[in-house]
Write a protein that holds these residues in place. Structure first.
Motif, PDB file in Angstrom:
ATOM      1  N   THR A   1      10.219  34.482  35.241  1.00  0.00           N
ATOM      2  CA  THR A   1      10.334  34.198  33.805  1.00  0.00           C
ATOM      3  C   THR A   1       9.018  33.717  33.202  1.00  0.00           C
ATOM      4  N   GLY A   2       8.103  33.229  34.040  1.00  0.00           N
ATOM      5  CA  GLY A   2       6.841  32.715  33.528  1.00  0.00           C
ATOM      6  C   GLY A   2       6.921  31.220  33.322  1.00  0.00           C
ATOM      7  N   ILE A   3       6.215  30.481  34.141  1.00  0.00           N
ATOM      8  CA  ILE A   3       6.355  29.024  34.118  1.00  0.00           C
ATOM      9  C   ILE A   3       5.853  28.425  32.808  1.00  0.00           C
ATOM     10  N   TRP A   4       4.844  29.035  32.180  1.00  0.00           N
ATOM     11  CA  TRP A   4       4.316  28.479  30.933  1.00  0.00           C
ATOM     12  C   TRP A   4       5.374  28.524  29.833  1.00  0.00           C
ATOM     13  N   GLU A   5       6.077  29.644  29.732  1.00  0.00           N
ATOM     14  CA  GLU A   5       7.124  29.775  28.720  1.00  0.00           C
ATOM     15  C   GLU A   5       8.280  28.815  28.997  1.00  0.00           C
ATOM     16  N   VAL A   6       8.639  28.688  30.280  1.00  0.00           N
ATOM     17  CA  VAL A   6       9.725  27.772  30.651  1.00  0.00           C
ATOM     18  C   VAL A   6       9.339  26.337  30.320  1.00  0.00           C
ATOM     19  N   ALA A   7       8.127  25.941  30.690  1.00  0.00           N
ATOM     20  CA  ALA A   7       7.683  24.576  30.441  1.00  0.00           C
ATOM     21  C   ALA A   7       7.598  24.290  28.945  1.00  0.00           C
ATOM     22  N   GLN A   8       7.176  25.282  28.163  1.00  0.00           N
ATOM     23  CA  GLN A   8       7.103  25.087  26.712  1.00  0.00           C
ATOM     24  C   GLN A   8       8.488  24.903  26.119  1.00  0.00           C
ATOM     25  N   SER A   9       9.440  25.700  26.576  1.00  0.00           N
ATOM     26  CA  SER A   9      10.812  25.555  26.065  1.00  0.00           C
ATOM     27  C   SER A   9      11.393  24.204  26.448  1.00  0.00           C
ATOM     28  N   HIS A  10      11.050  23.703  27.635  1.00  0.00           N
ATOM     29  CA  HIS A  10      11.534  22.382  28.041  1.00  0.00           C
ATOM     30  C   HIS A  10      10.901  21.279  27.201  1.00  0.00           C
ATOM     31  N   GLY A  11       9.615  21.427  26.870  1.00  0.00           N
ATOM     32  CA  GLY A  11       8.968  20.438  26.014  1.00  0.00           C
ATOM     33  C   GLY A  11       9.617  20.370  24.645  1.00  0.00           C
ATOM     34  N   ILE A  12       9.906  21.526  24.053  1.00  0.00           N
ATOM     35  CA  ILE A  12      10.587  21.566  22.754  1.00  0.00           C
ATOM     36  C   ILE A  12      12.000  21.001  22.879  1.00  0.00           C
ATOM     37  N   GLN A  13      12.640  21.267  24.016  1.00  0.00           N
ATOM     38  CA  GLN A  13      13.980  20.734  24.254  1.00  0.00           C
ATOM     39  C   GLN A  13      13.968  19.212  24.281  1.00  0.00           C
ATOM     40  N   VAL A  14      12.934  18.623  24.875  1.00  0.00           N
ATOM     41  CA  VAL A  14      12.820  17.164  24.911  1.00  0.00           C
ATOM     42  C   VAL A  14      12.719  16.610  23.494  1.00  0.00           C
ATOM     43  N   LEU A  15      11.918  17.248  22.646  1.00  0.00           N
ATOM     44  CA  LEU A  15      11.811  16.802  21.256  1.00  0.00           C
ATOM     45  C   LEU A  15      13.153  16.898  20.540  1.00  0.00           C
ATOM     46  N   GLU A  16      13.896  17.954  20.812  1.00  0.00           N
ATOM     47  CA  GLU A  16      15.218  18.121  20.190  1.00  0.00           C
ATOM     48  C   GLU A  16      16.183  17.041  20.659  1.00  0.00           C
ATOM     49  N   ILE A  17      16.146  16.715  21.949  1.00  0.00           N
ATOM     50  CA  ILE A  17      17.022  15.663  22.479  1.00  0.00           C
ATOM     51  C   ILE A  17      16.721  14.341  21.796  1.00  0.00           C
ATOM     52  N   GLU A  18      15.435  14.037  21.632  1.00  0.00           N
ATOM     53  CA  GLU A  18      15.060  12.768  21.008  1.00  0.00           C
ATOM     54  C   GLU A  18      15.521  12.693  19.557  1.00  0.00           C
ATOM     55  N   GLN A  19      15.549  13.810  18.856  1.00  0.00           N
ATOM     56  CA  GLN A  19      15.903  13.792  17.442  1.00  0.00           C
ATOM     57  C   GLN A  19      17.394  13.943  17.177  1.00  0.00           C
ATOM     58  N   PHE A  20      18.090  14.719  18.018  1.00  0.00           N
ATOM     59  CA  PHE A  20      19.443  15.115  17.658  1.00  0.00           C
ATOM     60  C   PHE A  20      20.523  14.791  18.686  1.00  0.00           C
ATOM     61  N   ALA A  21      20.163  14.386  19.900  1.00  0.00           N
ATOM     62  CA  ALA A  21      21.181  14.181  20.929  1.00  0.00           C
ATOM     63  C   ALA A  21      22.118  13.041  20.550  1.00  0.00           C
ATOM     64  N   PRO A  22      23.432  13.264  20.616  1.00  0.00           N
ATOM     65  CA  PRO A  22      24.386  12.178  20.331  1.00  0.00           C
ATOM     66  C   PRO A  22      24.188  11.023  21.308  1.00  0.00           C
ATOM     67  N   LEU A  23      24.462   9.834  20.841  1.00  0.00           N
ATOM     68  CA  LEU A  23      24.456   8.606  21.637  1.00  0.00           C
ATOM     69  C   LEU A  23      23.070   8.066  21.960  1.00  0.00           C
ATOM     70  N   ILE A  24      22.061   8.925  22.140  1.00  0.00           N
ATOM     71  CA  ILE A  24      20.753   8.403  22.559  1.00  0.00           C
ATOM     72  C   ILE A  24      19.643   8.616  21.536  1.00  0.00           C
ATOM     73  N   HIS A  25      19.887   9.393  20.476  1.00  0.00           N
ATOM     74  CA  HIS A  25      18.794   9.666  19.534  1.00  0.00           C
ATOM     75  C   HIS A  25      18.304   8.389  18.850  1.00  0.00           C
ATOM     76  N   TRP A  26      19.158   7.362  18.775  1.00  0.00           N
ATOM     77  CA  TRP A  26      18.758   6.103  18.144  1.00  0.00           C
ATOM     78  C   TRP A  26      17.711   5.352  18.961  1.00  0.00           C
ATOM     79  N   LEU A  27      17.541   5.756  20.224  1.00  0.00           N
ATOM     80  CA  LEU A  27      16.516   5.129  21.063  1.00  0.00           C
ATOM     81  C   LEU A  27      15.107   5.523  20.651  1.00  0.00           C
ATOM     82  N   PHE A  28      14.984   6.540  19.795  1.00  0.00           N
ATOM     83  CA  PHE A  28      13.681   7.093  19.450  1.00  0.00           C
ATOM     84  C   PHE A  28      13.468   7.076  17.937  1.00  0.00           C
ATOM     85  N   PRO A  29      13.373   5.880  17.334  1.00  0.00           N
ATOM     86  CA  PRO A  29      13.188   5.803  15.874  1.00  0.00           C
ATOM     87  C   PRO A  29      11.792   6.244  15.436  1.00  0.00           C
TER      88      PRO A  29
END
Length: 407
Positions: free
Chosen positions: A157-185
């Protein structure tokens, strides 16, 4: 889960200072060498000779008069039983060790005390910190393999593309994940933008902190703590905790490659300040470096473990002293506690402002440290392997000098 808010990139994101002066490539290895050499010198066994066999076997000041009742400083003592003199690795004089693995399985391993007068055993007895250096060389070797293994797993799949998608996923978790998004004001890019808008000299300093403090700083702590810890059992608990944290992180590096914020596409609002200041650590460069290992942040994991150790030894939150520990004055307690709080705080600001890690990386690293502390004794399962390794090289494991300075 929604899309990450992408900011406008204004003039505040432009460098108006010159790149910082770069340390020569040999500087970091020299720093680490001096730290390790200093640790070997200060923790050496003074009345033990390498070349005089009569003074080679040393009885530690920490030994109890009754050897039969003494536990080893690492809580790794084992009962022994007698086998035949014809056995491959035992004699009546040197019966095998009996190790308990996983609390139930009993394993007989070679007794290496017969090799105590071999020259390399005498060397280890003189400089017992060499054993700690060996453990951390193994750690570093495993880290260097994480990039190779991860690249093979995600080759299709290409590690660079996978790692980039995971980095964006981390940003999404911090902003929108239920229960824990308040940890990242606070958002990571807002922290970096604050430094870029009028505090670029401070950001340059933090780039240097990030590059220099991870390996030299951690090695320095291990060396210092081996010398000042009240006893080796306490030191070994911290060392095992940090080592297990390492291996949990290494597994994550392999199966969840994650791109640091500074390498994400520019529209996400981050600048690669490391490239501007050429602040890459010499230990984090080369063929096997894993530049896609943002999750978790071992910079913060180490600093959190070190901070907790300092706060624990401040004695502010406990009354009972460890064996060999001396009572501290109120001022000393406050200083230890202040350093214990300040160090992980500095590292957290550093990893976020330089866009090397996400806030979530620090949270996961904290959880790994806590889990590792609770399960650090899992490394006892490797004691039989250590016994066999020492038997193969015909050496005896030295008694540690940790705690002797208090006697």
């Amino acid at each position: 889960m929604g899309n990450v808010t992408v900011p406008d990139i204004g003039d505040s994101q432009q460098w108006n200072s010159r790149p910082a002066w770069k340390l020569p490539g040999w500087a970091e290895p020299v720093i680490v060498f001096l730290i390790l050499f200093g640790a070997m010198f200060f923790t050496r066994r003074k009345n033990c000779a390498i070349f005089d066999r009569r003074k080679a076997y040393y009885t530690s000041l920490l030994d109890e008069p009754d050897e039969s009742s003494r536990d080893s400083s690492d809580n790794e003592s084992s009962s022994i039983n007698l086998l035949s003199d014809d056995d491959l690795f035992t004699t009546t004089k040197n019966p095998p060790k009996r190790r308990r693995v996983c609390g139930c399985l009993i394993v007989d391993t070679p007794n290496t005390s017969r090799f105590r007068n071999n020259w390399h055993s005498r060397l280890l007895q003189k400089f017992p910190f060499l054993i700690e250096m060996f453990y951390w060389i193994i750690n570093y070797a495993f880290y260097r393999m994480t990039a190779v293994l991860s690249q093979r797993i995600f080759a299709a799949t290409g590690i660079w593309e996978v790692a980039q998608s995971h980095g964006i996923q981390v940003l999404e978790i911090e902003q929108f994940a239920p229960l824990i998004h308040w940890l990242f004001p606070i958002r990571e890019r807002n922290v970096q933008q604050w430094f870029m808008a009028g505090h670029q000299d401070a950001l340059t300093v933090l780039n240097r902190v990030y590059a220099l403090i991870h390996i030299p700083g951690t090695v320095g702590f291990i060396a210092w703590y081996y010398y000042v810890a009240p006893n080796h059992a306490v030191f070994a608990t911290v060392r095992r905790t940090m080592t297990l944290t390492n291996f949990l992180a290494f597994l994550t590096f392999i199966f969840y490659p994650c791109m640091p914020p500074r390498l994400l596409p520019r529209e996400y609002g981050f600048l690669d300040t490391v490239r501007h200041d050429d602040a890459q650590s010499v230990w984090m460069s080369g063929k096997y470096v894993n530049s896609l290992a943002a999750m978790p942040s071992m910079h913060f994991g180490y600093s959190f473990a070190i901070g907790c150790t300092l706060i624990y030894h401040s004695g502010i939150f406990r009354k009972k002293l460890e064996k060999g520990e001396m009572r501290k004055s109120l001022l000393s307690k406050l200083v230890w506690c202040a350093f214990g709080l300040a160090y992980p705080t500095l590292i957290l600001v550093t990893i976020v402002s330089t866009a090397n890690h996400y806030f979530l990386d620090a949270v996961v690293a904290t959880l790994y440290v806590l889990v590792s502390f609770g399960a650090n004794e899992i490394f006892y399962v490797f004691l039989p392997l250590e016994d066999w390794l020492l038997w193969l090289i015909r050496a005896e494991k030295p008694k540690p000098t940790t705690g002797e300075r208090f006697r």
